[in-house]
Design a protein around this motif. Sequence first.
Motif, PDB file in Angstrom:
ATOM      1  N   TYR A 275     122.148  59.299  95.859  1.00  0.00           N
ATOM      2  CA  TYR A 275     122.564  60.594  95.319  1.00  0.00           C
ATOM      3  C   TYR A 275     123.708  61.236  96.105  1.00  0.00           C
ATOM      4  CZ  TYR A 275     118.052  60.097  92.995  1.00  0.00           C
ATOM      5  OH  TYR A 275     116.994  59.625  92.262  1.00  0.00           O
ATOM      6  N   TYR A 276     123.819  60.938  97.398  1.00  0.00           N
ATOM      7  CA  TYR A 276     124.833  61.540  98.251  1.00  0.00           C
ATOM      8  C   TYR A 276     125.892  60.512  98.627  1.00  0.00           C
ATOM      9  CZ  TYR A 276     121.874  65.667  99.001  1.00  0.00           C
ATOM     10  OH  TYR A 276     121.131  66.802  98.836  1.00  0.00           O
ATOM     11  N   ALA A 277     127.152  60.957  98.663  1.00  0.00           N
ATOM     12  CA  ALA A 277     128.222  60.107  99.179  1.00  0.00           C
ATOM     13  C   ALA A 277     128.009  59.896 100.674  1.00  0.00           C
ATOM     14  CB  ALA A 277     129.579  60.762  98.921  1.00  0.00           C
ATOM     15  N   ASP A 278     128.526  58.782 101.190  1.00  0.00           N
ATOM     16  CA  ASP A 278     128.275  58.484 102.606  1.00  0.00           C
ATOM     17  C   ASP A 278     128.951  59.478 103.542  1.00  0.00           C
ATOM     18  OD1 ASP A 278     130.888  57.712 102.277  1.00  0.00           O
ATOM     19  OD2 ASP A 278     130.570  55.600 102.743  1.00  0.00           O
ATOM     20  N   HIS A 279     129.941  60.235 103.035  1.00  0.00           N
ATOM     21  CA  HIS A 279     130.612  61.244 103.840  1.00  0.00           C
ATOM     22  C   HIS A 279     130.162  62.660 103.460  1.00  0.00           C
ATOM     23  CE1 HIS A 279     132.888  60.710 100.112  1.00  0.00           C
ATOM     24  NE2 HIS A 279     133.231  61.982 100.219  1.00  0.00           N
ATOM     25  N   ALA A 280     129.051  62.780 102.758  1.00  0.00           N
ATOM     26  CA  ALA A 280     128.587  64.083 102.273  1.00  0.00           C
ATOM     27  C   ALA A 280     128.322  65.042 103.428  1.00  0.00           C
ATOM     28  CB  ALA A 280     127.323  63.914 101.436  1.00  0.00           C
ATOM     29  N   VAL A 281     128.584  66.337 103.166  1.00  0.00           N
ATOM     30  CA  VAL A 281     128.335  67.395 104.142  1.00  0.00           C
ATOM     31  C   VAL A 281     127.379  68.404 103.531  1.00  0.00           C
ATOM     32  CG1 VAL A 281     129.347  69.235 105.536  1.00  0.00           C
ATOM     33  CG2 VAL A 281     130.633  67.125 105.138  1.00  0.00           C
ATOM     34  N   VAL A 282     126.319  68.732 104.265  1.00  0.00           N
ATOM     35  CA  VAL A 282     125.398  69.794 103.857  1.00  0.00           C
ATOM     36  C   VAL A 282     125.584  70.961 104.826  1.00  0.00           C
ATOM     37  CG1 VAL A 282     122.998  70.507 103.606  1.00  0.00           C
ATOM     38  CG2 VAL A 282     123.708  68.231 102.827  1.00  0.00           C
ATOM     39  N   HIS A 283     125.987  72.110 104.295  1.00  0.00           N
ATOM     40  CA  HIS A 283     126.123  73.324 105.097  1.00  0.00           C
ATOM     41  C   HIS A 283     124.756  74.006 105.107  1.00  0.00           C
ATOM     42  CE1 HIS A 283     130.449  72.671 104.871  1.00  0.00           C
ATOM     43  NE2 HIS A 283     130.325  72.566 103.558  1.00  0.00           N
TER      44      HIS A 283
END
Length: 397
Positions: A275-283
Motif C-alpha cells: 500500500y505504501y511506496a518505499d519512499h513514503a513519509v508519514v507525518h
Amino acid sequence: MTIPTETTSVNKEKDSVQPESRKTLRSDNGKIYYGHSNEVNRLGYNDYNDFIKNRNGKQSMNGFDAEYLDIVDYIIKITHQIWEQRGIGVIYKTYHNNVTMHCGSLNLQGINSVISNTLQTLHAFPDRRLIGGNVVWSGNDKDGFYSSHRVNSTATNLGDSSFGSATGKKVNFRTTVDCAVHSNRIYEEWLVRDNLYLVQQLGLDPHEVAKGLAQSTKSNASSLQLSYGLSETMNGQLMPDVFEPKSSQFEIGEFILDMYNKIWEWRLFNQLNEYYADHAVVHYICDKDLVGYDQIQGMLVSLLASFPNAKFLVDRVTCNPIDGKDAWDVSVRWRLQGLHEGIGYFGQPSWKPVEILGINQLRVIDGKVVEEWTTFDGLDVLKQIYLNADDPIEIPS
C-alpha cells in the motif's frame, strides 16, 4: 432551519468520477465519497496570497454568501476571516445555532460554545496564524458539502489557557478539521489538534496538564457511567471483519478501506509494502516524520501496543482526484476504541477505556501512498487515562 444529512449517494458521486467499467456497488457501507477537482479552485501549492486572487466561481453555491466561489474557497476564507482577521462575528453567519463540535472525548454544543472556545484560544495565542495545507471535499449545494481541512498553525503563548499560565513561547502545531456544511453554515464539525506537541513546546509537563484537564472533566461529570461497554478487535470469538473490494480494478476508495482494514484492524504490518511506496513519509504527531516501511511499522506497533485489543473504525473516506495525474488527495476520519491495557506509546497500562478520534490525509500516486499526515490528540488520550488514575504514564520524547 432544517439541516439535512449529506444524502447524495456515494455510488452516484463515484459514478461521476469513475470510468463506466467501475460502476458497481461497493462493500463500503456508504463510507466513500468523491469530489470533482475541476469544480473548485484547489489550494494546491498556492498560499493564501495567491489563492485569494481567484475570481471565477466554478461550483454552484446556492444558499451561500456571494463572496464564496466554491466549498474550498468558503473553508479557506472563513478560517482566515475568523482567526487571522479576528472576525469573530463571522461565526454567527457561518455556524449553525445548534452546531455540534466533536473534540476528541469532549463535544461542544451550540454556537455560543464555538464563540467562547475561539475567544479563549485567541486570548492564549493572540498572534496565531493558520497556514492551509489542503482541503479535501465532497458534496453539493443541494445535499450539503463535506470538507476536511489540514492546517499548520504558528503562535505565541501570551495568555493563560486551559493548559496553564502563559509561557511566552512560540509553538507550531497541526490541526485537521472536518466540517459538514449546508446553506452557508457548518452544522457539525470534527476537530483534531496535536495538543500533545503543543504542550511539549510550551515546556509544560503533559501529564500534569492532562491530570488537570481530567480533574476538570470529573468535576463537571455526573455520577452516571462514563463508559458503556468496551470495544475490542474481535467480536466475541470471531476474527475482525474482512473488507472485500467489489471491483477488480484499482478504485481509490476501496484501496483506502482495504489498506486500513489490513494494517490497522488486522495488524498485518508485513503488508505495508502493498500500500505504501518505499519512499513514503508519514507525518506523525509531535513533529515526527517517519520515512520508509521500518519507521512506519514501528509507529503502528508502538501505538497499537498501548491498545492491543482496541477496535479500529473508519467513519468516512473522502477522495479528490488531482487533475492530469494518476494521483489522489484523500481524507480518512477514524476512531480507535478500547482499553489502555498494553505497554506502548502511552507507557505502562492504566486499564482505562480510551477512544481516539483521528483524521488522516493522504497523497496516493500510481496506486501507492507516498505521503500521509496522521493527526490525533495525544493529550486527550492522557486525559482519558488520568480520569481515574494517579500514576504517571511515560511517553517517548
